[in-house]
Scaffold this motif. Structure first.
Motif, PDB file in Angstrom:
ATOM      1  N   HIS A 110       3.185  14.889 -11.315  1.00  0.00           N
ATOM      2  CA  HIS A 110       3.550  15.187 -12.704  1.00  0.00           C
ATOM      3  C   HIS A 110       2.367  15.703 -13.512  1.00  0.00           C
ATOM      4  CE1 HIS A 110       7.426  13.607 -11.786  1.00  0.00           C
ATOM      5  NE2 HIS A 110       7.822  14.107 -12.935  1.00  0.00           N
ATOM      6  N   LEU A 111       1.189  15.244 -13.196  1.00  0.00           N
ATOM      7  CA  LEU A 111       0.001  15.803 -13.851  1.00  0.00           C
ATOM      8  C   LEU A 111      -0.182  17.263 -13.434  1.00  0.00           C
ATOM      9  CD1 LEU A 111      -2.405  12.750 -13.606  1.00  0.00           C
ATOM     10  CD2 LEU A 111      -1.252  13.619 -15.654  1.00  0.00           C
ATOM     11  N   GLY A 112       0.115  17.565 -12.172  1.00  0.00           N
ATOM     12  CA  GLY A 112       0.054  18.950 -11.698  1.00  0.00           C
ATOM     13  C   GLY A 112       1.092  19.834 -12.370  1.00  0.00           C
ATOM     14  N   ILE A 113       2.299  19.304 -12.519  1.00  0.00           N
ATOM     15  CA  ILE A 113       3.358  20.048 -13.217  1.00  0.00           C
ATOM     16  C   ILE A 113       2.932  20.319 -14.651  1.00  0.00           C
ATOM     17  CG2 ILE A 113       5.732  19.916 -14.082  1.00  0.00           C
ATOM     18  CD1 ILE A 113       6.377  18.271 -11.513  1.00  0.00           C
ATOM     19  N   MET A 114       2.320  19.312 -15.281  1.00  0.00           N
ATOM     20  CA  MET A 114       1.822  19.500 -16.643  1.00  0.00           C
ATOM     21  C   MET A 114       0.840  20.670 -16.683  1.00  0.00           C
ATOM     22  SD  MET A 114      -0.695  17.117 -18.952  1.00  0.00           S
ATOM     23  CE  MET A 114      -2.086  17.547 -17.938  1.00  0.00           C
TER      24      MET A 114
ATOM     25  N   ILE B 238       0.841  -1.208   0.000  1.00  0.00           N
ATOM     26  CA  ILE B 238       0.000   0.000   0.000  1.00  0.00           C
ATOM     27  C   ILE B 238       0.872   1.251   0.000  1.00  0.00           C
ATOM     28  CG2 ILE B 238      -1.484   1.352   1.555  1.00  0.00           C
ATOM     29  CD1 ILE B 238      -3.103  -0.605   0.073  1.00  0.00           C
ATOM     30  N   ILE B 239       1.935   1.250   0.789  1.00  0.00           N
ATOM     31  CA  ILE B 239       2.819   2.424   0.867  1.00  0.00           C
ATOM     32  C   ILE B 239       3.431   2.716  -0.498  1.00  0.00           C
ATOM     33  CG2 ILE B 239       4.992   3.301   1.835  1.00  0.00           C
ATOM     34  CD1 ILE B 239       4.216   1.837   4.442  1.00  0.00           C
ATOM     35  N   LEU B 240       3.925   1.685  -1.168  1.00  0.00           N
ATOM     36  CA  LEU B 240       4.528   1.876  -2.489  1.00  0.00           C
ATOM     37  C   LEU B 240       3.487   2.382  -3.481  1.00  0.00           C
ATOM     38  CD1 LEU B 240       6.884   1.718  -4.426  1.00  0.00           C
ATOM     39  CD2 LEU B 240       6.374  -0.724  -4.743  1.00  0.00           C
ATOM     40  N   THR B 241       2.313   1.826  -3.438  1.00  0.00           N
ATOM     41  CA  THR B 241       1.242   2.264  -4.346  1.00  0.00           C
ATOM     42  C   THR B 241       0.907   3.735  -4.122  1.00  0.00           C
ATOM     43  OG1 THR B 241       0.334   0.023  -4.391  1.00  0.00           O
ATOM     44  CG2 THR B 241      -1.126   1.807  -5.087  1.00  0.00           C
ATOM     45  N   ILE B 242       0.803   4.147  -2.871  1.00  0.00           N
ATOM     46  CA  ILE B 242       0.513   5.553  -2.550  1.00  0.00           C
ATOM     47  C   ILE B 242       1.628   6.453  -3.073  1.00  0.00           C
ATOM     48  CG2 ILE B 242       0.319   7.213  -0.639  1.00  0.00           C
ATOM     49  CD1 ILE B 242      -1.183   4.958   0.888  1.00  0.00           C
ATOM     50  N   LEU B 243       2.871   6.053  -2.858  1.00  0.00           N
ATOM     51  CA  LEU B 243       4.004   6.856  -3.331  1.00  0.00           C
ATOM     52  C   LEU B 243       4.008   6.981  -4.853  1.00  0.00           C
ATOM     53  CD1 LEU B 243       6.835   5.535  -0.971  1.00  0.00           C
ATOM     54  CD2 LEU B 243       5.850   7.833  -0.987  1.00  0.00           C
ATOM     55  N   ILE B 244       3.732   5.884  -5.543  1.00  0.00           N
ATOM     56  CA  ILE B 244       3.702   5.917  -7.018  1.00  0.00           C
ATOM     57  C   ILE B 244       2.622   6.868  -7.500  1.00  0.00           C
ATOM     58  CG2 ILE B 244       3.149   4.563  -9.076  1.00  0.00           C
ATOM     59  CD1 ILE B 244       4.569   2.174  -7.604  1.00  0.00           C
ATOM     60  N   TYR B 245       1.431   6.771  -6.914  1.00  0.00           N
ATOM     61  CA  TYR B 245       0.350   7.658  -7.344  1.00  0.00           C
ATOM     62  C   TYR B 245       0.625   9.111  -6.968  1.00  0.00           C
ATOM     63  CZ  TYR B 245      -2.445   3.919  -9.205  1.00  0.00           C
ATOM     64  OH  TYR B 245      -2.893   2.883  -9.983  1.00  0.00           O
ATOM     65  N   PHE B 246       1.354   9.333  -5.868  1.00  0.00           N
ATOM     66  CA  PHE B 246       1.747  10.699  -5.513  1.00  0.00           C
ATOM     67  C   PHE B 246       2.638  11.287  -6.606  1.00  0.00           C
ATOM     68  CE2 PHE B 246       4.838  13.659  -3.728  1.00  0.00           C
ATOM     69  CZ  PHE B 246       3.994  14.622  -3.208  1.00  0.00           C
ATOM     70  N   VAL B 247       3.635  10.520  -7.045  1.00  0.00           N
ATOM     71  CA  VAL B 247       4.541  10.989  -8.105  1.00  0.00           C
ATOM     72  C   VAL B 247       3.756  11.214  -9.399  1.00  0.00           C
ATOM     73  CG1 VAL B 247       6.565  10.420  -9.514  1.00  0.00           C
ATOM     74  CG2 VAL B 247       6.585   9.929  -7.065  1.00  0.00           C
TER      75      VAL B 247
ATOM     76  N   GLY C  74       3.066  15.284 -18.286  1.00  0.00           N
ATOM     77  CA  GLY C  74       1.738  14.692 -18.212  1.00  0.00           C
ATOM     78  C   GLY C  74       1.719  13.237 -18.659  1.00  0.00           C
ATOM     79  N   MET C  75       2.414  12.950 -19.738  1.00  0.00           N
ATOM     80  CA  MET C  75       2.453  11.573 -20.232  1.00  0.00           C
ATOM     81  C   MET C  75       3.193  10.658 -19.258  1.00  0.00           C
ATOM     82  SD  MET C  75       0.639  11.528 -22.909  1.00  0.00           S
ATOM     83  CE  MET C  75      -0.336  12.832 -22.190  1.00  0.00           C
ATOM     84  N   LEU C  76       4.230  11.190 -18.624  1.00  0.00           N
ATOM     85  CA  LEU C  76       4.955  10.414 -17.618  1.00  0.00           C
ATOM     86  C   LEU C  76       4.046  10.116 -16.429  1.00  0.00           C
ATOM     87  CD1 LEU C  76       7.671   9.158 -17.062  1.00  0.00           C
ATOM     88  CD2 LEU C  76       8.448  11.342 -16.180  1.00  0.00           C
ATOM     89  N   GLY C  77       3.333  11.131 -15.961  1.00  0.00           N
ATOM     90  CA  GLY C  77       2.406  10.927 -14.850  1.00  0.00           C
ATOM     91  C   GLY C  77       1.292   9.965 -15.208  1.00  0.00           C
ATOM     92  N   LEU C  78       0.746  10.117 -16.396  1.00  0.00           N
ATOM     93  CA  LEU C  78      -0.322   9.235 -16.853  1.00  0.00           C
ATOM     94  C   LEU C  78       0.176   7.795 -16.972  1.00  0.00           C
ATOM     95  CD1 LEU C  78      -3.284   9.485 -17.743  1.00  0.00           C
ATOM     96  CD2 LEU C  78      -2.452   9.725 -20.077  1.00  0.00           C
ATOM     97  N   THR C  79       1.357   7.609 -17.514  1.00  0.00           N
ATOM     98  CA  THR C  79       1.912   6.264 -17.656  1.00  0.00           C
ATOM     99  C   THR C  79       2.171   5.630 -16.293  1.00  0.00           C
ATOM    100  OG1 THR C  79       2.923   6.906 -19.748  1.00  0.00           O
ATOM    101  CG2 THR C  79       3.752   4.901 -18.720  1.00  0.00           C
ATOM    102  N   LEU C  80       2.721   6.411 -15.362  1.00  0.00           N
ATOM    103  CA  LEU C  80       2.933   5.889 -14.003  1.00  0.00           C
ATOM    104  C   LEU C  80       1.610   5.469 -13.366  1.00  0.00           C
ATOM    105  CD1 LEU C  80       5.594   8.195 -12.312  1.00  0.00           C
ATOM    106  CD2 LEU C  80       5.622   5.707 -12.363  1.00  0.00           C
ATOM    107  N   GLY C  81       0.593   6.279 -13.565  1.00  0.00           N
ATOM    108  CA  GLY C  81      -0.698   5.994 -12.949  1.00  0.00           C
ATOM    109  C   GLY C  81      -1.450   4.849 -13.590  1.00  0.00           C
ATOM    110  N   LEU C  82      -1.279   4.657 -14.892  1.00  0.00           N
ATOM    111  CA  LEU C  82      -2.039   3.624 -15.600  1.00  0.00           C
ATOM    112  C   LEU C  82      -1.320   2.283 -15.717  1.00  0.00           C
ATOM    113  CD1 LEU C  82      -3.647   5.708 -18.486  1.00  0.00           C
ATOM    114  CD2 LEU C  82      -4.703   4.918 -16.360  1.00  0.00           C
ATOM    115  N   THR C  83      -0.018   2.272 -15.516  1.00  0.00           N
ATOM    116  CA  THR C  83       0.744   1.031 -15.651  1.00  0.00           C
ATOM    117  C   THR C  83       0.178  -0.107 -14.799  1.00  0.00           C
ATOM    118  OG1 THR C  83       2.748   2.191 -16.312  1.00  0.00           O
ATOM    119  CG2 THR C  83       3.046   0.000 -15.404  1.00  0.00           C
ATOM    120  N   PRO C  84      -0.265   0.140 -13.558  1.00  0.00           N
ATOM    121  CA  PRO C  84      -0.822  -0.975 -12.767  1.00  0.00           C
ATOM    122  C   PRO C  84      -2.086  -1.596 -13.380  1.00  0.00           C
ATOM    123  CG  PRO C  84      -0.258   0.848 -11.333  1.00  0.00           C
ATOM    124  CD  PRO C  84      -0.117   1.343 -12.742  1.00  0.00           C
TER     125      PRO C  84
END
Length: 123
Positions: free
Chosen positions: A16-20, A3-12, A59-69
């Protein structure tokens, strides 16, 4: 994944979506402040286009990180996520050396912490 790793991944990913959003849609004054650039420069059409281009990458990096799971599981998910996090860390190091030192702390450090937690899952 824990759960901790999942939360950290979604935070990153969300970061990145916010930076976009800031790079593409942000007001020039806010962009100048956040990215350490003169306002007169940020207002130029070429600079706006360059910021928007960087925003698409973030944005694409954030989206890819979020959708990969949704598409990968197990070891393949961990390897792909590690690779994406390494991209973020490398880009943050480059940005901190060429644009503004705080980029590493704001963008790279969360990715580095997440990467280190992920490494514990690979062993």
């Amino acid at each position: 994944m824990t759960i901790i790793l999942t939360i950290l991944i979604y935070f990153v990913a969300i970061e990145h979506l916010g930076i976009m959003g800031l790079e593409i849609f942000g007001k020039s004054a806010k962009q100048a402040e956040l990215f350490g650039m003169p306002l007169s420069f940020v207002k130029q059409p070429q600079a706006k286009a360059a910021l928007a281009n960087m925003g698409i990458y973030n944005g694409m990096l954030g989206l890819t990180l979020g959708l990969t799971p949704l598409f990968l599981t197990g070891h393949n998910l961990l390897i792909m996520t590690a690779l994406l996090l390494l991209f973020v860390i490398i880009v943050a190091i480059f940005g901190s050396l060429t644009v503004k030192k705080q980029i590493f702390w704001l963008q790279g450090m969360p990715a580095l912490v997440t990467f280190l937690v992920l490494l514990t899952q690979l062993v």
